[in-house]
Design an enzyme around this catalytic site. Structure first.
Site, PDB file in Angstrom:
ATOM      1  N   HIS A 100       0.815  -1.228   0.000  1.00 50.96           N
ATOM      2  CA  HIS A 100       0.000   0.000   0.000  1.00 50.96           C
ATOM      3  C   HIS A 100       0.844   1.272   0.000  1.00 50.96           C
ATOM      4  O   HIS A 100       0.297   2.361  -0.200  1.00 50.96           O
ATOM      5  CB  HIS A 100      -0.932   0.031   1.211  1.00 50.96           C
ATOM      6  CG  HIS A 100      -1.988  -1.033   1.194  1.00 50.96           C
ATOM      7  ND1 HIS A 100      -2.839  -1.222   0.126  1.00 50.96           N
ATOM      8  CD2 HIS A 100      -2.325  -1.974   2.115  1.00 50.96           C
ATOM      9  CE1 HIS A 100      -3.653  -2.231   0.400  1.00 50.96           C
ATOM     10  NE2 HIS A 100      -3.358  -2.712   1.591  1.00 50.96           N
ATOM     11  N   ASP A 158      -3.522 -10.416  -2.387  1.00 49.58           N
ATOM     12  CA  ASP A 158      -4.064  -9.888  -1.133  1.00 49.58           C
ATOM     13  C   ASP A 158      -5.505  -9.432  -1.364  1.00 49.58           C
ATOM     14  O   ASP A 158      -5.867  -8.997  -2.468  1.00 49.58           O
ATOM     15  CB  ASP A 158      -3.208  -8.704  -0.679  1.00 49.58           C
ATOM     16  CG  ASP A 158      -3.510  -8.234   0.730  1.00 49.58           C
ATOM     17  OD1 ASP A 158      -2.742  -8.575   1.638  1.00 49.58           O
ATOM     18  OD2 ASP A 158      -4.515  -7.510   0.916  1.00 49.58           O
ATOM     19  N   HIS A 195      -6.934  -6.838  -0.284  1.00 56.36           N
ATOM     20  CA  HIS A 195      -6.974  -5.391  -0.506  1.00 56.36           C
ATOM     21  C   HIS A 195      -6.120  -5.033  -1.721  1.00 56.36           C
ATOM     22  O   HIS A 195      -5.037  -5.588  -1.900  1.00 56.36           O
ATOM     23  CB  HIS A 195      -6.448  -4.634   0.724  1.00 56.36           C
ATOM     24  CG  HIS A 195      -7.213  -4.916   1.975  1.00 56.36           C
ATOM     25  ND1 HIS A 195      -6.847  -5.907   2.875  1.00 56.36           N
ATOM     26  CD2 HIS A 195      -8.341  -4.351   2.473  1.00 56.36           C
ATOM     27  CE1 HIS A 195      -7.701  -5.929   3.878  1.00 56.36           C
ATOM     28  NE2 HIS A 195      -8.626  -4.999   3.660  1.00 56.36           N
ATOM     29  N   ASP A 251      -5.433 -12.627   3.407  1.00 56.15           N
ATOM     30  CA  ASP A 251      -6.645 -12.097   4.025  1.00 56.15           C
ATOM     31  C   ASP A 251      -7.889 -12.282   3.163  1.00 56.15           C
ATOM     32  O   ASP A 251      -8.972 -11.817   3.526  1.00 56.15           O
ATOM     33  CB  ASP A 251      -6.477 -10.628   4.416  1.00 56.15           C
ATOM     34  CG  ASP A 251      -5.689  -9.815   3.406  1.00 56.15           C
ATOM     35  OD1 ASP A 251      -5.352 -10.345   2.326  1.00 56.15           O
ATOM     36  OD2 ASP A 251      -5.384  -8.639   3.698  1.00 56.15           O
TER      37      ASP A 251
END
Length: 311
Positions: free
Chosen positions: A125, A162, A164, A246
């Site tokens: 990120h 992931d 996200h 996740d």
């Protein structure tokens, strides 16, 4: 040949507030699982600290200075609503980057068949001048630039599974025509990026939004229809994985419903691509995964495939 496991004790020194999802216990659970006898053949290596020149492959000096200055003398400090630093956080992030670069070096040298980097904080990120989403430096993107600039590769692919969207990796590689960034992620979900129309400056970005409560069947169909053909066309010389776990059904931060067998399948398929185009060269770096038991089980499944394919 075997699989290298890169880690460093500094990962234990990056402290977040009580109750924070990205906690020391994540690495504790992973390391406890990887001490099982089935993982005895791992080539365990210490992740080195990266230098400023490594970070400058993707970040400006001002970002390095900001991160260094933000580290507290004691306690924790919030950089935003999600991202925290403690004494030792900068060093931990530098070892995470350094481990990924060392993994690239080891795989490119033929010392190991592939590698997994079990360090924290995660990295996908972090944008050019913005830490966010638990991340300080863009680990996977820096590793891709390292492979391109220092190993002379012409094509490096980063696949981020992931839950996200890897907005940071996307931003850091947006203008890099020698890279391909492919990200599958839940949508809608934080950070709100990763739409299909985000394709990079050189058509080098592919985003695959997946709806909440979809499971591994949709993921598998999506990868079969879009990801693997794109990788076949790109013909990468190295495959870097942003390995977030996740998307697991038990994860508290999202609503995809993958299980360990889905991570096994995906790792096998990505290794198939690497076998065909990269001489099997895969570097995988830990991103998210916040249910501790699901994280450990999913990492075990992922690393188990890497070990099998490295033989």
């Amino acid at each position: 040949m075997t699989t290298a496991l890169f880690s460093h004790k500094s990962s234990w020194n990056h402290i977040t507030p009580a109750g924070h999802a990205e906690q020391v216990a994540r690495i504790e659970h992973i390391q406890a699982t990887l001490r099982d006898a089935q993982f005895d053949a791992l080539d365990r290596r210490e992740a080195p600290e990266c230098c400023d020149a490594d970070l400058l492959l993707c970040h400006p000096q001002s970002h390095l200075d900001t991160i260094t200055a933000a580290e507290p003398i004691s306690g924790t400090v919030a950089l935003d609503g999600d991202t925290y630093m403690s004494p030792g956080s900068t060093l931990a992030a530098r070892h995470a980057v350094g481990g990924c670069l060392a993994a690239v070096d080891a795989v490119m040298a033929g010392e190991v068949g592939n590698a997994f980097v079990a360090c924290r904080p995660p990295g996908h990120h972090a944008e050019q001048s913005k830490p966010m989403g638990f991340c300080l430096f863009g680990t996977a993107a820096i590793a891709a630039k390292h492979a391109l600039e220092r190993h002379g590769l012409s094509r490096v692919a980063v696949v981020d599974f992931d839950v996200h969207h890897g907005n940071g990796t996307q931003a850091l590689l947006w203008d890099e025509p020698r890279s391909m960034f492919i990200g599958s992620h839940q949508n809608p979900l934080w950070p709100g990026t990763g739409m299909q129309e985000e394709t990079g400056a050189n058509d080098n970005v592919m985003n695959l939004p997946l709806p909440p409560h979809s499971d591994g069947r949709l993921m598998r169909a999506t990868y079969e229809a879009q990801v693997f053909p794109a990788l076949e066309a790109f013909q990468p010389e190295l495959l870097i994985l942003s390995a977030g776990f996740d998307a697991h059904k038990d994860d508290p931060l999202a609503q995809l419903e993958w299980i360990e067998e889905d991570f096994t399948w995906l790792t096998q398929k990505l290794c198939d691509v690497a076998d065909q185009h990269c001489g099997g060269r895969v570097v995988s770096t830990l991103e998210g995964g916040y249910d501790l038991n699901a994280l450990a089980a999913s990492v075990a499944a992922h690393v188990g495939v890497l070990m099998e394919r490295a033989k």
